[in-house]
Each structure stands twice: as structure tokens, then as C-alpha cells.
Design a protein around this motif. Structure first.
Motif, short mmCIF file in Angstrom:
data_model
loop_
_atom_site.label_atom_id
_atom_site.label_comp_id
_atom_site.label_asym_id
_atom_site.label_seq_id
_atom_site.Cartn_x
_atom_site.Cartn_y
_atom_site.Cartn_z
N ALA A 36 79.84 -19.36 106.28
CA ALA A 36 80.22 -20.14 107.46
C ALA A 36 79.73 -19.47 108.74
CB ALA A 36 81.74 -20.33 107.49
N THR A 37 79.91 -18.16 108.82
CA THR A 37 79.45 -17.42 110.01
C THR A 37 77.94 -17.54 110.18
OG1 THR A 37 81.28 -15.84 109.78
CG2 THR A 37 79.39 -15.15 111.12
N TRP A 38 77.23 -17.41 109.09
CA TRP A 38 75.76 -17.55 109.12
C TRP A 38 75.35 -18.93 109.62
CZ3 TRP A 38 73.64 -20.18 104.42
CH2 TRP A 38 72.27 -20.44 104.55
N LEU A 39 75.98 -19.98 109.11
CA LEU A 39 75.61 -21.33 109.52
C LEU A 39 75.93 -21.59 110.99
CD1 LEU A 39 76.72 -23.45 106.42
CD2 LEU A 39 74.41 -22.73 107.06
N LEU A 40 77.03 -21.03 111.49
CA LEU A 40 77.36 -21.21 112.90
C LEU A 40 76.37 -20.46 113.80
CD1 LEU A 40 81.26 -21.02 112.77
CD2 LEU A 40 79.83 -23.04 113.14
N ILE A 41 75.87 -19.32 113.34
CA ILE A 41 74.83 -18.61 114.09
C ILE A 41 73.56 -19.45 114.16
CG2 ILE A 41 73.27 -16.61 114.05
CD1 ILE A 41 75.63 -14.99 112.89
N VAL B 201 70.06 -23.52 117.11
CA VAL B 201 69.58 -24.90 117.29
C VAL B 201 69.90 -25.39 118.69
CG1 VAL B 201 69.86 -27.29 116.52
CG2 VAL B 201 69.69 -25.46 114.83
N VAL B 202 71.09 -25.05 119.21
CA VAL B 202 71.44 -25.41 120.59
C VAL B 202 70.45 -24.77 121.56
CG1 VAL B 202 73.19 -25.23 122.41
CG2 VAL B 202 73.88 -25.77 120.07
N LEU B 203 70.11 -23.50 121.32
CA LEU B 203 69.11 -22.83 122.16
C LEU B 203 67.77 -23.54 122.04
CD1 LEU B 203 68.17 -20.48 123.94
CD2 LEU B 203 67.82 -19.13 121.85
N MET B 204 67.42 -23.96 120.85
CA MET B 204 66.16 -24.68 120.62
C MET B 204 66.13 -25.98 121.43
SD MET B 204 63.35 -24.61 118.72
CE MET B 204 62.18 -25.57 117.77
N VAL B 205 67.26 -26.68 121.47
CA VAL B 205 67.34 -27.92 122.24
C VAL B 205 67.13 -27.64 123.73
CG1 VAL B 205 68.92 -29.75 122.99
CG2 VAL B 205 68.79 -29.13 120.58
N SER B 206 67.68 -26.52 124.21
CA SER B 206 67.51 -26.19 125.63
C SER B 206 66.06 -25.85 125.95
CB SER B 206 68.43 -25.02 126.02
OG SER B 206 68.00 -23.81 125.43
N VAL B 207 65.42 -25.09 125.08
CA VAL B 207 64.01 -24.75 125.30
C VAL B 207 63.14 -25.99 125.18
CG1 VAL B 207 62.06 -23.39 124.44
CG2 VAL B 207 64.33 -22.36 124.56
N GLY B 208 63.51 -26.88 124.25
CA GLY B 208 62.78 -28.15 124.14
C GLY B 208 62.89 -28.97 125.42
N GLY B 209 64.07 -28.94 126.04
CA GLY B 209 64.24 -29.64 127.31
C GLY B 209 63.35 -29.07 128.40
N ILE B 210 63.28 -27.74 128.48
CA ILE B 210 62.41 -27.10 129.47
C ILE B 210 60.96 -27.45 129.20
CG2 ILE B 210 61.61 -24.88 130.37
CD1 ILE B 210 64.37 -23.74 129.64
N THR B 211 60.58 -27.42 127.92
CA THR B 211 59.21 -27.76 127.54
C THR B 211 58.85 -29.17 127.99
OG1 THR B 211 59.37 -26.29 125.63
CG2 THR B 211 57.62 -27.92 125.60
N ARG B 212 59.78 -30.09 127.78
CA ARG B 212 59.53 -31.47 128.17
C ARG B 212 59.45 -31.62 129.69
NH1 ARG B 212 56.82 -35.63 128.17
NH2 ARG B 212 57.80 -37.45 129.08
N LEU B 213 60.39 -31.02 130.39
CA LEU B 213 60.49 -31.22 131.84
C LEU B 213 59.38 -30.51 132.61
CD1 LEU B 213 64.35 -30.93 132.04
CD2 LEU B 213 63.03 -32.94 132.71
N GLY C 240 61.39 -22.23 116.72
CA GLY C 240 61.50 -23.04 115.50
C GLY C 240 61.21 -22.21 114.26
N ARG C 241 60.19 -21.37 114.33
CA ARG C 241 59.87 -20.50 113.19
C ARG C 241 61.01 -19.52 112.92
NH1 ARG C 241 54.81 -20.89 116.02
NH2 ARG C 241 53.12 -21.67 114.67
N LEU C 242 61.58 -18.96 113.98
CA LEU C 242 62.67 -17.99 113.82
C LEU C 242 63.90 -18.64 113.20
CD1 LEU C 242 62.41 -15.99 117.18
CD2 LEU C 242 61.66 -15.27 114.90
N ILE C 243 64.18 -19.88 113.60
CA ILE C 243 65.31 -20.60 113.01
C ILE C 243 65.06 -20.83 111.52
CG2 ILE C 243 66.56 -22.80 112.98
CD1 ILE C 243 66.19 -22.91 116.02
#
Length: 342
Positions: free
Chosen positions: A14-19, A24-36, A102-105
Motif C-alpha cells: 500500500a505504501t509503495w502504491l501511494l508513493i 503520478v500527481v507530479l507527472m500531471v503537474s509537469v504535463g501541465g507545464i509542458t502544455r502551457l 514517465g520512465r521513472l514512474i
């Protein structure tokens, strides 16, 4: 081979999956920066392994820049605006970092999964779920490339907003799956072997939220956030002017003014649905109820601020990140309701 009770480690899983969910949340934020920052088309090739290494010499940078110069975005937008190599390096960094993350995830999920599997630490019934989450992660990378490729075709100056929505929503579905599975494992660690069930409430609230997320992805892909910098009116009207010459349904998926309008007002339908869900949660688990209220409240404020600031970078990115946190909160709430049913 059956897994023995002595080797299973639900709490560690469970701890691993939450990490991974946090990544993934960080990935979404970087994806937003990439788009904008209009960085998504700066890397014109997909190299899953060697692409992790950025250009290391001036010649390498120039070669990448020459490839970018062949894109419709450069020929019609950034080139005429006077983009130089330094500006190209800036947008290249964000796309490269987005792909690297994405690769690190992928590694952060696949390597521990293999270790837990070898140690027979995965409880019975969870292996198919974990493999499905791994497959979703792989699809996310494939969809990301299809999205980029859609913007490299012909004279395109942007990626397809349909592929962008598929790319983003796959990430959010994966996030919800990670949270749900982690919560099931935490319950198992407490001695509750019954997995939570998907409820009717989760279905209809989730469907409404999904539509709002889809509209948000289309707003991003169509640059529809720039359709208005006023709230609550657009162009001084409740319903803005839009091009309906090809039919209403076509306009609902393609016209930036109408898509912006739908995203703006469907939000309140989503809020009403989430309030109903949160009220059901309050007597069961007040923390999940508070999380949902806090997420959608912050999201509404950030959405209005994004509009009124003309899509200021960090406000718009925050809006996208809180959207991901809202999905995680919804998954938590849906799990609480499903656990009660189980």
C-alpha cells in the motif's frame, strides 16, 4: 504456488502504491507545464531508452533544433516569432523532463512489483490488479506519443485535443486505481480481507466528474482557456457566440468558446454531485468528506483565477494538479462507500 500468510506484506504494498500515486500527481503537474509552455512538440522522435539522455553537445542540440524546425508549430508559430536555440532548449527541457518522469514512474512500479512478486509478498487476488495498473502505465506512454505525433502531422501547430484528453484521462484513471488498490491493501493489513465494492453512487458521481475532466482536457488542447478572461460572463453574455455551422455536437467538441462555456458551467453539476457524495461519507469517514470538499472548493477558486488572469502559468498548473487531487479524493470516498457495502 500459494502465498503464505507469513510472506504477504499488504502494508508495504500500500505504501509503495501511494508513493507511485504521488509521482503520478507530479507527472500531471509537469504535463501541465509542458502544455502551457508549448513544449510538447519540441522532441519529434520517440526513443524509449536512448531518449532518456538529453543532447550533450552543441552539435546534438543543433540537430534537435533542426528537427523541430520542420514542424508546423515552428514554421507557423514559434519560428516567425523569432525562436532561437536558447528558447528551444527551454521548451525541450520540459518535454524531456516530462518523458523522463514517465520512465521513472515505470521503473518505480515495475521494479518493486517484480521484487514483491519474487518474495511472494503479494496477497491472493491482487496480482491481476497490479498487472492491469502496469499495463495502464505502459498505455500512458504510448498514448503520449500518439498525442505528440498528432501535432507533427502536416501543418499542425498543436497536438490533437482528443489525444491529449486520452493521455490525461488515462493518467487520472491510473491514479484512481493506485489509490483504490492501496486502500484495499491497507484494509487487508488491518485484518479486513473483503475488498471494497464499486457502488451506484460512485458510478453516477464518477461519470459526472469524468465529463468535467474530459471538458477540461479539451479546454487545454484547444487553448480554450483564453476564450474569455471574465467570470461569470463570457463576452458580456452568459452563453458566448460560437461557430455552430457544422452542428451543435461538432461545436461541443471543437469550438473553443463553447467548450470553455461547457467546462465552466458543468463544474457546478460536478460540485453538486460531489456534495451529495461527501454528505453520504460524513457519518462514515469525515476525513474523506473533508478531502472532497477541500479539493473541489480549491479547484473552483483556481479555475476562476485561471480565467481571470488570462491563464497565468502557475495558477493554471495548480488548477490541473488540484484536479488530480480531486480524483484521488473521489477514489478515497468511493472506496469508503464501497467498503461499507462490502
Amino acid at each position: 504456488m500459494m502465498t503464505s500468510p507469513a510472506t504477504i506484506r499488504p502494508k508495504a504494498l500500500a505504501t509503495w502504491l501511494l508513493i507511485v500515486a504521488a509521482m503520478v500527481v507530479l507527472m500531471v503537474s509537469v504535463g501541465g507545464i509542458t502544455r502551457l509552455t508549448e513544449s510538447g512538440l519540441s522532441i519529434t522522435q520517440w526513443k524509449p531508452i536512448t531518449g532518456a539522455i538529453p543532447p550533450l553537445s552543441q552539435a546534438d542540440w543543433q540537430a534537435e533544433f533542426e528537427l523541430y524546425k520542420q514542424t508546423g508549430e515552428y514554421l507557423n508559430v514559434t519560428g516567425p516569432a523569432g525562436m532561437d536555440l536558447a528558447a528551444f532548449k527551454f521548451i525541450f527541457f520540459w518535454e524531456w523532463f516530462h518523458r523522463l518522469l514517465g520512465r521513472l514512474i515505470g521503473l518505480a512500479f515495475a521494479v518493486p512489483l517484480a521484487w514483491f512478486w519474487a518474495k511472494q509478498a503479494i496477497p491472493q487476488g491482487y496480482k491481476p490488479r497490479l498487472l492491469a495498473l502496469l499495463a495502464l502505465g505502459g498505455l500512458q506512454g504510448v498514448f503520449g506519443w500518439f498525442m505528440v505525433r498528432s501535432g507533427l502531422a502536416g501543418t499542425m501547430t498543436d497536438v490533437s485535443h482528443f489525444w491529449l484528453s486520452i493521455h490525461l484521462l488515462t493518467a487520472l484513471v491510473t491514479l484512481a486505481g493506485l489509490v483504490w488498490t492501496a486502500l484495499d491493501l491497507r484494509e487487508l493489513a488491518r485484518g479486513n480481507a473483503k475488498a471494497a465494492r464499486w457502488t451506484a453512487t460512485a458510478s453516477w458521481v464518477g461519470a459526472i466528474l469524468f465529463v468535467q475532466l474530459l471538458l477540461g482536457a479539451w479546454v487545454a488542447g484547444l487553448n480554450a482557456g483564453l476564450a474569455s478572461d471574465t467570470w461569470p460572463l463570457m463576452q458580456g453574455r452568459v452563453v458566448p457566440e460560437f461557430d455552430g455551422s457544422r452542428g451543435l455536437f461538432y461545436a461541443m467538441a471543437h469550438d473553443p468558446f463553447l467548450v470553455h462555456f461547457l467546462h465552466r458551467w458543468w463544474a457546478w453539476v460536478a460540485v453538486a454531485a460531489l456534495v451529495v457524495m461527501a454528505r453520504k461519507l460524513k457519518p462514515i469517514d469525515r476525513r474523506a468528506s473533508v478531502a472532497i470538499h477541500s479539493a473541489f472548493g480549491t479547484q473552483i477558486v483556481l479555475g476562476i483565477a485561471t480565467v481571470m488572469t488570462g491563464v497565468a502559468l502557475w495558477i493554471a498548473v495548480s488548477h490541473q494538479v488540484v484536479g488530480a487531487l480531486l480524483v484521488a479524493s473521489f477514489a478515497w470516498g468511493a472506496h469508503v462507500l464501497g467498503r461499507r457495502t462490502a
